[in-house]
Motif scaffolding. Structure first.
Motif, mmCIF file in Angstrom:
data_model
loop_
_atom_site.group_PDB
_atom_site.id
_atom_site.type_symbol
_atom_site.label_atom_id
_atom_site.label_comp_id
_atom_site.label_asym_id
_atom_site.label_seq_id
_atom_site.Cartn_x
_atom_site.Cartn_y
_atom_site.Cartn_z
ATOM 1 N N GLN A 101 -88.020 17.150 2.301
ATOM 2 C CA GLN A 101 -87.124 18.053 1.585
ATOM 3 C C GLN A 101 -87.674 19.477 1.535
ATOM 4 N N ASP A 102 -88.989 19.630 1.378
ATOM 5 C CA ASP A 102 -89.591 20.964 1.355
ATOM 6 C C ASP A 102 -89.417 21.677 2.694
ATOM 7 N N ASP A 103 -89.532 20.918 3.804
ATOM 8 C CA ASP A 103 -89.343 21.511 5.124
ATOM 9 C C ASP A 103 -87.903 21.994 5.294
ATOM 10 N N VAL A 104 -86.949 21.189 4.815
ATOM 11 C CA VAL A 104 -85.539 21.571 4.901
ATOM 12 C C VAL A 104 -85.285 22.806 4.041
ATOM 13 N N LEU A 105 -85.795 22.817 2.823
ATOM 14 C CA LEU A 105 -85.589 23.961 1.929
ATOM 15 C C LEU A 105 -86.157 25.239 2.551
ATOM 16 N N ASN A 106 -87.367 25.167 3.089
ATOM 17 C CA ASN A 106 -87.979 26.341 3.714
ATOM 18 C C ASN A 106 -87.187 26.803 4.941
ATOM 19 N N PHE A 107 -86.695 25.846 5.723
ATOM 20 C CA PHE A 107 -85.893 26.153 6.906
ATOM 21 C C PHE A 107 -84.612 26.888 6.513
ATOM 22 N N VAL A 108 -83.889 26.341 5.533
ATOM 23 C CA VAL A 108 -82.615 26.930 5.104
ATOM 24 C C VAL A 108 -82.862 28.268 4.400
ATOM 25 N N LYS A 109 -83.908 28.354 3.617
ATOM 26 C CA LYS A 109 -84.225 29.615 2.933
ATOM 27 C C LYS A 109 -84.540 30.710 3.947
ATOM 28 N N ASP A 110 -85.296 30.385 4.958
ATOM 29 C CA ASP A 110 -85.625 31.347 6.005
ATOM 30 C C ASP A 110 -84.355 31.803 6.735
ATOM 31 N N TYR A 111 -83.494 30.862 7.064
ATOM 32 C CA TYR A 111 -82.218 31.170 7.726
ATOM 33 C C TYR A 111 -81.350 32.084 6.865
ATOM 34 N N LYS A 112 -81.144 31.711 5.604
ATOM 35 C CA LYS A 112 -80.279 32.499 4.714
ATOM 36 C C LYS A 112 -80.895 33.866 4.409
ATOM 37 N N SER A 113 -82.208 33.962 4.330
ATOM 38 C CA SER A 113 -82.859 35.259 4.121
ATOM 39 C C SER A 113 -82.577 36.193 5.290
ATOM 40 N N LYS A 114 -82.648 35.657 6.485
ATOM 41 C CA LYS A 114 -82.364 36.473 7.669
ATOM 42 C C LYS A 114 -80.887 36.857 7.721
ATOM 43 N N GLN A 115 -80.019 35.964 7.271
ATOM 44 C CA GLN A 115 -78.587 36.227 7.276
ATOM 45 C C GLN A 115 -78.203 37.278 6.228
ATOM 46 N N TYR A 116 -78.878 37.273 5.088
ATOM 47 C CA TYR A 116 -78.479 38.116 3.962
ATOM 48 C C TYR A 116 -79.393 39.303 3.688
ATOM 49 N N THR A 117 -80.277 39.659 4.569
ATOM 50 C CA THR A 117 -81.139 40.806 4.324
ATOM 51 C C THR A 117 -80.614 42.027 5.076
ATOM 52 N N ILE A 118 -80.161 43.005 4.312
ATOM 53 C CA ILE A 118 -79.722 44.293 4.858
ATOM 54 C C ILE A 118 -80.490 45.366 4.085
ATOM 55 N N LYS A 119 -81.510 45.919 4.706
ATOM 56 C CA LYS A 119 -82.312 46.947 4.030
ATOM 57 C C LYS A 119 -81.664 48.316 4.140
ATOM 58 N N ASP A 120 -81.070 48.600 5.296
ATOM 59 C CA ASP A 120 -80.437 49.895 5.524
ATOM 60 C C ASP A 120 -78.927 49.693 5.672
ATOM 61 N N PRO A 121 -78.146 50.000 4.631
ATOM 62 C CA PRO A 121 -76.708 49.752 4.697
ATOM 63 C C PRO A 121 -75.978 50.602 5.737
ATOM 64 N N SER A 122 -76.597 51.658 6.231
ATOM 65 C CA SER A 122 -75.939 52.511 7.224
ATOM 66 C C SER A 122 -76.189 52.040 8.662
ATOM 67 N N ASN A 123 -76.959 50.984 8.844
ATOM 68 C CA ASN A 123 -77.296 50.487 10.173
ATOM 69 C C ASN A 123 -76.072 49.842 10.830
ATOM 70 N N ASP A 124 -75.547 50.476 11.857
ATOM 71 C CA ASP A 124 -74.361 49.961 12.563
ATOM 72 C C ASP A 124 -74.669 48.754 13.439
ATOM 73 N N GLN A 125 -75.922 48.487 13.718
ATOM 74 C CA GLN A 125 -76.308 47.365 14.566
ATOM 75 C C GLN A 125 -76.758 46.140 13.772
ATOM 76 N N ALA A 126 -76.600 46.156 12.461
ATOM 77 C CA ALA A 126 -77.109 45.085 11.600
ATOM 78 C C ALA A 126 -76.524 43.725 11.969
ATOM 79 N N GLY A 127 -75.227 43.658 12.300
ATOM 80 C CA GLY A 127 -74.608 42.382 12.685
ATOM 81 C C GLY A 127 -75.264 41.776 13.914
ATOM 82 N N ASN A 128 -75.515 42.609 14.935
ATOM 83 C CA ASN A 128 -76.185 42.129 16.150
ATOM 84 C C ASN A 128 -77.618 41.697 15.856
#
Length: 161
Positions: free
Chosen positions: A28-55
């Motif tokens: 379960q810890d491996d799954v939680l870390n896997f999903v947390k890493d995935y969602k962190s990458k999906q939801y991290t936008i440091k610069d809101p003006s970055n037009d390439q953020a989706g790519n």
């Protein structure tokens, strides 16, 4: 001699049964870390003006997703929505917390999970937290891969995502 042969045969049978029934157990810890890493990458936008953020998000998350799931999410522009909201709200975004709950095993090498995300929208003056619920299916064949990811729509006032 018969006893030795019988014991040897019994030992070989025991080892065979244990080896055949020893399915790879996903922690379960491996799954939680896997999903947390995935969602962190999906939801991290440091610069809101970055037009390439989706790519950039696509490049970061494609290792977590099955090819079919990646293609479906790209076709639905799932990775463009978060940067669009960040740009239009002029706020950075990051995942603060994830709670993951195993829903059921499907018997075909996949497991369903339910999750709750806490996402922070922030700038220099303020920050706001939003919760988002979702479900995903995780394949455990040949490592972990997400084969389905669905999230409820939430209303942010001007935007729904």
């Amino acid at each position: 001699m018969k006893k030795t042969f019988g014991l040897l045969l019994l030992f070989v049978a025991f080892i065979s049964i244990v080896a055949c029934s020893n399915k790879e157990v996903v922690k379960q810890d491996d799954v939680l870390n896997f999903v947390k890493d995935y969602k962190s990458k999906q939801y991290t936008i440091k610069d809101p003006s970055n037009d390439q953020a989706g790519n950039e998000i696509v490049e970061k998350v494609k290792a977590f997703l099955s090819e079919d799931t990646l293609n479906k999410m790209m076709a639905n522009r799932a990775f463009d929505l978060i940067p669009y909201i960040a740009k239009n709200m002029n706020k950075s975004i990051e995942l603060q917390e994830i709670n993951l709950e195993k829903a059921n095993e499907n018997g075909n090498g996949t497991i369903n999970y339910k999750y709750n995300l806490k996402i922070k929208f922030y700038d220099e003056q303020s920050s706001e937290m939003f919760e988002r619920k979702g479900e995903l299916t995780l394949s455990t064949d040949n490592g972990l891969k997400i084969t389905r990811d669905w999230e409820e729509t939430i209303n942010l006032g001007t935007f729904e995502f």
